[in-house]
Design a protein around this motif. Structure first.
Motif, PDB file in Angstrom:
ATOM      1  N   GLN A 117       0.827  -1.207   0.000  1.00  0.00           N
ATOM      2  CA  GLN A 117       0.000   0.000   0.000  1.00  0.00           C
ATOM      3  C   GLN A 117       0.860   1.256   0.000  1.00  0.00           C
ATOM      4  O   GLN A 117       0.563   2.225  -0.719  1.00  0.00           O
ATOM      5  CB  GLN A 117      -0.934  -0.012   1.205  1.00  0.00           C
ATOM      6  N   LEU A 118       1.920   1.247   0.786  1.00  0.00           N
ATOM      7  CA  LEU A 118       2.825   2.400   0.809  1.00  0.00           C
ATOM      8  C   LEU A 118       3.477   2.615  -0.553  1.00  0.00           C
ATOM      9  O   LEU A 118       3.652   3.754  -1.000  1.00  0.00           O
ATOM     10  CB  LEU A 118       3.902   2.204   1.880  1.00  0.00           C
ATOM     11  N   ASN A 119       3.838   1.525  -1.213  1.00  0.00           N
ATOM     12  CA  ASN A 119       4.473   1.652  -2.523  1.00  0.00           C
ATOM     13  C   ASN A 119       3.491   2.217  -3.552  1.00  0.00           C
ATOM     14  O   ASN A 119       3.878   3.017  -4.420  1.00  0.00           O
ATOM     15  CB  ASN A 119       4.995   0.293  -2.980  1.00  0.00           C
ATOM     16  N   LYS A 161       1.854   6.935  -6.844  1.00  0.00           N
ATOM     17  CA  LYS A 161       0.865   7.962  -7.147  1.00  0.00           C
ATOM     18  C   LYS A 161       1.444   9.360  -6.926  1.00  0.00           C
ATOM     19  O   LYS A 161       1.255  10.266  -7.754  1.00  0.00           O
ATOM     20  CB  LYS A 161      -0.375   7.751  -6.269  1.00  0.00           C
ATOM     21  N   ILE A 162       2.151   9.527  -5.829  1.00  0.00           N
ATOM     22  CA  ILE A 162       2.766  10.831  -5.545  1.00  0.00           C
ATOM     23  C   ILE A 162       3.836  11.149  -6.583  1.00  0.00           C
ATOM     24  O   ILE A 162       3.961  12.294  -7.048  1.00  0.00           O
ATOM     25  CB  ILE A 162       3.375  10.839  -4.124  1.00  0.00           C
ATOM     26  N   ARG A 170       5.585  14.754 -11.284  1.00  0.00           N
ATOM     27  CA  ARG A 170       6.043  15.053 -12.640  1.00  0.00           C
ATOM     28  C   ARG A 170       5.253  16.195 -13.263  1.00  0.00           C
ATOM     29  O   ARG A 170       5.751  16.896 -14.142  1.00  0.00           O
ATOM     30  CB  ARG A 170       5.919  13.795 -13.506  1.00  0.00           C
ATOM     31  N   ASP A 171       3.998  16.365 -12.807  1.00  0.00           N
ATOM     32  CA  ASP A 171       3.173  17.443 -13.340  1.00  0.00           C
ATOM     33  C   ASP A 171       3.385  18.739 -12.579  1.00  0.00           C
ATOM     34  O   ASP A 171       3.525  19.807 -13.182  1.00  0.00           O
ATOM     35  CB  ASP A 171       1.692  17.047 -13.285  1.00  0.00           C
ATOM     36  N   SER A 172       3.401  18.659 -11.277  1.00  0.00           N
ATOM     37  CA  SER A 172       3.592  19.861 -10.456  1.00  0.00           C
ATOM     38  C   SER A 172       4.158  19.449  -9.100  1.00  0.00           C
ATOM     39  O   SER A 172       3.888  18.353  -8.606  1.00  0.00           O
ATOM     40  CB  SER A 172       2.264  20.604 -10.266  1.00  0.00           C
ATOM     41  N   LEU A 173       4.933  20.347  -8.538  1.00  0.00           N
ATOM     42  CA  LEU A 173       5.583  20.088  -7.255  1.00  0.00           C
ATOM     43  C   LEU A 173       4.959  20.980  -6.195  1.00  0.00           C
ATOM     44  O   LEU A 173       4.975  22.205  -6.318  1.00  0.00           O
ATOM     45  CB  LEU A 173       7.087  20.357  -7.360  1.00  0.00           C
ATOM     46  N   THR A 174       4.367  20.350  -5.161  1.00  0.00           N
ATOM     47  CA  THR A 174       3.746  21.105  -4.075  1.00  0.00           C
ATOM     48  C   THR A 174       4.295  20.623  -2.739  1.00  0.00           C
ATOM     49  O   THR A 174       4.847  19.524  -2.631  1.00  0.00           O
ATOM     50  CB  THR A 174       2.217  20.926  -4.081  1.00  0.00           C
ATOM     51  N   LYS A 217       2.555  19.748  -0.201  1.00  0.00           N
ATOM     52  CA  LYS A 217       1.771  18.609   0.295  1.00  0.00           C
ATOM     53  C   LYS A 217       2.363  17.289  -0.186  1.00  0.00           C
ATOM     54  O   LYS A 217       2.444  16.315   0.579  1.00  0.00           O
ATOM     55  CB  LYS A 217       0.316  18.732  -0.162  1.00  0.00           C
ATOM     56  N   GLN A 218       2.779  17.244  -1.436  1.00  0.00           N
ATOM     57  CA  GLN A 218       3.353  16.013  -1.971  1.00  0.00           C
ATOM     58  C   GLN A 218       4.654  15.666  -1.257  1.00  0.00           C
ATOM     59  O   GLN A 218       4.932  14.502  -0.967  1.00  0.00           O
ATOM     60  CB  GLN A 218       3.584  16.163  -3.469  1.00  0.00           C
TER      61      GLN A 218
END
Length: 312
Positions: free
Chosen positions: A148-150, A155-156, A161-165, A167-168
């Motif tokens: 599940q962690l993987n 997903k993160i 790759r699209d945007s860096l925030t 929260k991620q």
């Protein structure tokens, strides 16, 4: 609270009202009164019941010669309730007490590991094997939580790759924290499994030794998987740290170039705006164009110099 189970002739666990010989007492977040009651009725040291309730208690195995009881403490994974928006995990201890006539489990909260054991056809009179079934269920729980962690990490990573925030990045930190908990607990559980092979207080038959070997294999697989995911996560965080630093450098370079190009016209216009006699006077109607051309020439020269140095 606590629930008492006993195996039927068909090997199915059934709930019973009173303590009977060869029954299993499952204690979840028990009160002091319940701890005292079970300790007195089952002839179990009260410390064996209290120690697993300490969240900081480390994995260990202990034998009490006076009561002929063996305490096995292992850590199992559970969701961190302090982080509600993300499935972050911690590990807490669970105590397995093998007495003369009873087997007791005690923990601060319910666990899927025991629920999986309840669904199996187990015999509560075979206390050592019953304890190994619990340890095997705990080891498989680690493998499931690691998967599940993987999935969450993948997903993160796709979102990064699209945007860096922020929260991620915080979510990646939570995954890393969970892996640290897992690795520490799995290594502690592995030491207990190794000690069970030579523990005289826990009687093991041939089938029990095979099951204990399976527990060891599952636990080692959990350690190797956790170490692998930790290395991958460290590599990802290191790469994105470099990307963040590179983006910051590019931003600072762009701002610096804008500052340089805006400073040159300001210097030229300031020079010709001085209250002194200059070659170009106010009587020339095209003086502003000449000044503008001079400023553009300076900008072009600086831009050419920066381009040759591959700065811009």
């Amino acid at each position: 609270m606590f629930i008492t189970y006993k195996s039927s002739r068909e090997g199915i666990l059934e709930i019973i009202e009173k303590f009977e010989k060869d029954c299993w007492i499952n204690m979840t977040a028990p009160s002091k009164e319940e701890l005292t009651e079970v300790s007195q009725l089952c002839n179990i040291p009260i410390e064996f019941l209290r120690d697993p309730l300490d969240l900081e208690e480390s994995a260990r195995i202990q034998y009490d010669q006076e009561t002929n009881c063996t305490l096995i403490i292992n850590d199992f994974p559970t969701i961190d309730m302090n982080h509600g928006q993300f499935d972050s995990y911690i590990t807490i201890p669970i105590g397995i007490i093998l007495g003369t006539d009873y087997i007791v489990t005690v923990c601060n909260q319910s666990t899927n590991s025991l629920e999986n054991v309840i669904k199996k056809n187990v015999n509560t009179s075979m206390k050592s094997r019953f304890a190994l079934e619990i340890l095997f269920s705990i080891s498989t729980q680690y493998i499931e939580k690691l998967k599940q962690l993987n999935k969450q990490r993948l997903k993160i990573e796709n979102n990064l790759r699209d945007s860096l925030t922020n929260k991620q990045l915080y979510d990646l930190m939570e995954i890393e924290k969970s892996l640290v908990y897992f690795l520490t607990s799995l290594k502690g559980n592995g030491d207990i499994i190794t000690k069970l092979f030579r523990a005289n207080s826990v009687k093991l038959y041939e089938d029990d030794k095979d099951l204990l070997e399976d527990v060891k294999i599952e636990n080692n697989q959990g350690i190797e998987t956790t170490e692998l995911y930790t290395r991958i996560l460290n590599s990802i965080t290191g790469s994105y740290s470099s990307l963040i630093s590179n983006e910051l450098n590019n931003t600072m370079k762009t701002l610096t170039l804008f500052t340089v190009f805006l400073t040159l016209p300001t210097l030229v216009f300031s020079f010709f705006g001085m209250n002194v006699t200059l070659p170009i006077g106010d009587q020339d109607p095209f003086s502003w164009m000449i000044i503008l051309i001079i400023a553009l020439i300076f900008i072009a020269l600086i831009g050419l110099a920066l381009w040759r140095r591959r700065i811009s």
